[in-house]
Design an enzyme around this catalytic site. Structure first.
Site, PDB file in Angstrom:
ATOM      1  N   ALA B  13       0.799  -1.230   0.000  1.00 14.25           N
ATOM      2  CA  ALA B  13       0.000   0.000   0.000  1.00 14.25           C
ATOM      3  C   ALA B  13       0.833   1.282   0.000  1.00 14.25           C
ATOM      4  O   ALA B  13       0.739   2.096  -0.927  1.00 14.25           O
ATOM      5  CB  ALA B  13      -0.955  -0.009   1.191  1.00 14.25           C
ATOM      6  N   GLU B  37      10.184  -5.394  -4.088  1.00 14.21           N
ATOM      7  CA  GLU B  37       9.242  -6.145  -3.249  1.00 14.21           C
ATOM      8  C   GLU B  37       9.806  -7.559  -3.087  1.00 14.21           C
ATOM      9  O   GLU B  37      10.066  -8.237  -4.082  1.00 14.21           O
ATOM     10  CB  GLU B  37       7.857  -6.174  -3.912  1.00 14.21           C
ATOM     11  CG  GLU B  37       6.884  -7.199  -3.361  1.00 14.21           C
ATOM     12  CD  GLU B  37       6.646  -7.082  -1.855  1.00 14.21           C
ATOM     13  OE1 GLU B  37       6.459  -5.954  -1.365  1.00 14.21           O
ATOM     14  OE2 GLU B  37       6.672  -8.136  -1.165  1.00 14.21           O
ATOM     15  N   SER B  43       0.687  -4.564  -3.983  1.00  9.35           N
ATOM     16  CA  SER B  43      -0.567  -3.835  -3.741  1.00  9.35           C
ATOM     17  C   SER B  43      -1.759  -4.742  -3.464  1.00  9.35           C
ATOM     18  O   SER B  43      -2.768  -4.686  -4.150  1.00  9.35           O
ATOM     19  CB  SER B  43      -0.910  -2.948  -4.955  1.00  9.35           C
ATOM     20  OG  SER B  43       0.133  -2.050  -5.212  1.00  9.35           O
ATOM     21  N   CYS B  47      -6.030  -6.980   4.653  1.00 10.03           N
ATOM     22  CA  CYS B  47      -7.265  -6.906   5.448  1.00 10.03           C
ATOM     23  C   CYS B  47      -8.362  -7.783   4.866  1.00 10.03           C
ATOM     24  O   CYS B  47      -9.339  -8.109   5.546  1.00 10.03           O
ATOM     25  CB  CYS B  47      -7.808  -5.486   5.516  1.00 10.03           C
ATOM     26  SG  CYS B  47      -6.676  -4.201   5.047  1.00 10.03           S
ATOM     27  N   ARG B  74       2.614   1.421 -15.972  1.00 10.90           N
ATOM     28  CA  ARG B  74       2.446   2.834 -15.609  1.00 10.90           C
ATOM     29  C   ARG B  74       3.795   3.512 -15.337  1.00 10.90           C
ATOM     30  O   ARG B  74       3.854   4.572 -14.729  1.00 10.90           O
ATOM     31  CB  ARG B  74       1.547   2.950 -14.379  1.00 10.90           C
ATOM     32  CG  ARG B  74       0.085   2.706 -14.691  1.00 10.90           C
ATOM     33  CD  ARG B  74      -0.723   2.601 -13.399  1.00 10.90           C
ATOM     34  NE  ARG B  74      -2.146   2.757 -13.635  1.00 10.90           N
ATOM     35  CZ  ARG B  74      -2.965   1.768 -13.982  1.00 10.90           C
ATOM     36  NH1 ARG B  74      -2.484   0.556 -14.185  1.00 10.90           N
ATOM     37  NH2 ARG B  74      -4.262   2.001 -14.151  1.00 10.90           N
ATOM     38  N   ASP B 298       2.787   0.358   7.892  1.00  7.25           N
ATOM     39  CA  ASP B 298       2.891  -0.448   9.111  1.00  7.25           C
ATOM     40  C   ASP B 298       4.263  -0.407   9.769  1.00  7.25           C
ATOM     41  O   ASP B 298       4.424  -0.944  10.865  1.00  7.25           O
ATOM     42  CB  ASP B 298       2.532  -1.904   8.794  1.00  7.25           C
ATOM     43  CG  ASP B 298       1.065  -2.092   8.465  1.00  7.25           C
ATOM     44  OD1 ASP B 298       0.325  -1.090   8.455  1.00  7.25           O
ATOM     45  OD2 ASP B 298       0.657  -3.242   8.214  1.00  7.25           O
ATOM     46  N   ASN B 320      -2.198   3.729   3.044  1.00 11.92           N
ATOM     47  CA  ASN B 320      -2.495   4.368   1.762  1.00 11.92           C
ATOM     48  C   ASN B 320      -2.347   5.885   1.846  1.00 11.92           C
ATOM     49  O   ASN B 320      -1.818   6.512   0.926  1.00 11.92           O
ATOM     50  CB  ASN B 320      -3.912   4.002   1.313  1.00 11.92           C
ATOM     51  CG  ASN B 320      -3.942   2.694   0.544  1.00 11.92           C
ATOM     52  OD1 ASN B 320      -3.592   2.643  -0.616  1.00 11.92           O
ATOM     53  ND2 ASN B 320      -4.320   1.625   1.225  1.00 11.92           N
TER      54      ASN B 320
END
Lengths: 466, 466
Positions: B13, B37, B43, B47, B74, B298, B320
């Site tokens: 996020a 990553e 992404s 939750c 992108r 986090d 976010n």
């Protein structure tokens, strides 16, 4: 005999809240509390009538929060079917007329005007025919339900065949709620609205979304419909509604044309009234210029905290707050009603409609320039079952970025999000500040960016660019 | 080659929001954006995992907001399965290790630390056994679903008979959400919680309501349960959980014990960490004392605007926002994250649990004295179908009456009302001010006094009396 006497005119939300609160705060020997109600019911929820007619609420009495007997058992001398007919402010007394016609003067130390509102009834041919219904009182609801049952017994249907038809005149809150009620009863429903959109409490672009949604719910919604006449049959019963263009047959006709403040008594007594005819009060809900006359609920105008203008906002939630405030003040406490921000929420079937603050036209009318944005999102995380569409329009003042208003049209769980904006309006927040709001997030409750946050981000960008 | 280079560590996020926002604001020749990553997914919504396990979400990919390919299309150079292993702040470079083991130094002009959190795993015997599951990554979710299907194939049931059993260790947000997931899968569920109440994010009185409700939902919820061991069978698979008192057989064991900030890299680089081990940042989300190192999500601590203390609040909605703020700032704009008010919402079956602001103990811990009240009301008008119970606890500062916190335990449509209080906390409102809030009212949405208003009135009275 008590030291002081509180006289309340009107036995509904404001009147009985004021009476109850004052009663709790002062002893019977210190304050006598008398209330006059011209109708047969006290403290009932007029807002609930559409749901009673629609069948969601089974019993009339469920809409009665507190009966006359309950009020009396709590020490309030509530006199039913007793109408106030004249105020004598100089003499501090009220002339009342009992059902039997007996009249008498009643003196007061504190007078509370809680006379409510009366529904708008345009002077059209046939408007008073049998089968033309209002939705204001419990008796209205009862008559409407009786009419529906009567039609069922007769076999239903205009001309005795096909589905039963209801025509609702007016596509405001009451109009759309009654449309839902008739849909639930299996009626074919036509709503006739003279404006170019349903829900004139929304901007035209958001009203358009409501119009589309109503049509997709099977509710025929005719805009720019100039009603000219209520058509009647040979028995004088309503059989339809005529507009300039067309005739709409109907088994039942309902008027949902809004209300105006019931302030004839106040006007005759030369109490101050605003442009909509509602009483003007101070922040403690005392009638302006009066020491011991109070007013609240549907018969007053309230300050819109965003526009700075007084306006008539007939809503039960305000009426109850006004009653509390008056009761506190008469009871020797201290409370004020600072004003409203113009919040309202409603639904038609699963369509939810809400607004707070100012519309574009209302902002312009008070000299505000603004940026406005509309976003589309979902009520829950996109992947969560039961997620539904929601459109949020947000209006912010140019330059300052102060929030001016929010409008929401969406499905289940959309409407009450308007409360976020309502609190932000009370607090005078900017849309930039709103982008940081710590709103509740979990997939069943919201996308990770709550739709209100998405709107705030877009509005903040518009203010920066504007 | 671009004029500047932005390096992002962590492709979830915060990291990808920051990357995307900066990418939108600056041209490729001006800013190169690289993200590393270590896992196989970008992404995704952690939750959402409980709802995938529970069957509400059918497909893993529904939880992926944007795939690595979409990010790359992108203009973000996202390198998957590539782990950052060392920060060289003086040299403005990061050492990364690819899946094959190759290591290399990557230089940066802007570094974004978005390394997230790691689940708490107490050093108990058997904790690493097959059949003990976390709920942090999509791989965790896949393994859990595979295990459930495997058990179904084997005929299910501990010992091969009876209902299948799940034991969830920890009754916080993840714990109760996983309890719901297993209820939906038809499991018998036991939740073991070491504290005296479930949901330590609530005061004990509100936690008690959650406990009662969970039990009535058929979820065995054992409090003050000191887990001593994960029991395993001869194949080394988990077969149950032992506490000091009892053994609980289980087909599947899930750990829901919270998370801690993943800040090993930052610690090694001597970046400033708070008491919970999270990175400390300024309002623009720049790591304190650093010119060009940013952090969010986090792995950071955030300011609680009510207590004035930094705390670790691992929630996707904050992550976010942090990413947006960092991306704006790296992108040449300006944005800040002022802090949180401690809002959270969750549900277990139809039980909704929400909170914002401070608990009583948290208020005391920062030297605040308070009045606290609890009210019981309904989510809609009492007479409206589908009205459900709601308990609202409200805590206000003594004397000033400033709102300090709200906790909600109720059923459908209860939880999101916490947003009203969240906005009021941001605005520093008093409970007296809150009694006048113009909240949306109509019978399907609220009683005429919204439960939050009822709580505010009671809290205001307590402040006056206190």
């Amino acid at each position: 005999m008590a030291a002081e006497r509180m006289v309340v005119i009107g036995g509904d939300a404001t009147g009985m809240s004021a009476a109850s609160q004052a009663r709790r705060l002062r002893k019977p020997e210190d304050l006598e509390v008398v209330a006059f109600e011209r109708g047969p019911f006290s403290s009932y929820s007029a807002c609930g009538i559409p749901y009673w007619v629609g069948g969601d609420v089974k019993e009339r009495d469920a809409l009665i929060a507190r009966s006359p007997e309950e009020h009396r058992s709590r020490g309030i001398d509530l006199r039913m079917r007793t109408e106030a007919v004249e105020l004598d402010l100089a003499g501090a007394r009220v002339r009342v007329r009992e059902e039997a016609g007996t009249e008498r003067w009643e003196g007061y130390d504190h007078l509370v005007l809680a006379t409510g509102a009366v529904p708008t009834r345009p002077p059209l041919p046939g408007i008073d025919a049998e089968g033309v219904h209002g939705v204001q009182t419990l008796d209205d609801g009862r008559q409407l339900l009786d009419a529906l049952e009567h039609r069922i017994e007769r076999g239903g249907g205009s001309g005795g065949e096909g589905a039963r038809r209801a025509v609702v005149v007016g596509a405001g809150y009451i109009g759309v709620e009654m449309a839902e009620a008739f849909v639930q009863r299996g009626y074919e429903v036509t709503v006739l609205e003279k404006a170019e959109q349903p829900m004139s409490t929304l901007d035209p672009d958001m009203g358009r979304l409501v119009h589309e949604a109503m049509c997709s719910l099977g509710i025929e919604t005719v805009l720019e419909a100039a009603v000219t006449e209520i058509l009647t049959d040979e028995d004088g019963r309503a059989r339809g509604v005529a507009t300039e263009d067309t005739e709409y047959p109907a088994d039942v006709v309902v008027l949902g044309l809004g209300v105006r403040p019931a302030t004839e008594l106040a006007r005759a007594a030369e109490l101050p009234l605003g442009t909509s005819g509602g009483l003007l009060t101070d922040l403690a809900m005392r009638v302006r210029g009066q020491e011991n006359v109070w007013a609240g609920g549907d018969c007053v105008e309230v300050l819109n905290l965003v526009s700075g203008r007084a306006q008539h906002v007939p809503l039960g939630t305000h009426a109850n707050k006004h009653g509390q405030v008056i009761g506190q003040n008469v009871g020797g406490g201290y409370a004020t009603f600072p004003g409203v921000v113009g919040t309202a929420v409603s639904k038609v079937c699963d369509l939810e409609i809400a607004r707070t603050g100012l519309l574009e036209a209302q902002a312009s009318a008070v000299g505000l320039q603004y940026e406005s944005v509309v976003i589309e999102s979902t009520t829950r995380a996109g992947y969560y079952p039961g997620t539904r569409p929601i459109h949020v329009k947000m209006i912010a003042e140019r330059r300052s970025g102060r929030l001016l208003g929010v409008q929401i049209v969406g499905r289940e769980n959309a409407g009450k999000r308007v409360d976020i904006a309502a609190v932000a309006l009370h607090a005078g927040m900017t849309v930039e500040q709103m982008t940081s709001l710590d709103l509740g997030y979990a997939p069943p409750f919201s996308p990770v960016w709550d739709p209100v946050l998405v709107a705030a981000r877009k509005a903040a960008a518009a203010v920066r660019a504007g």
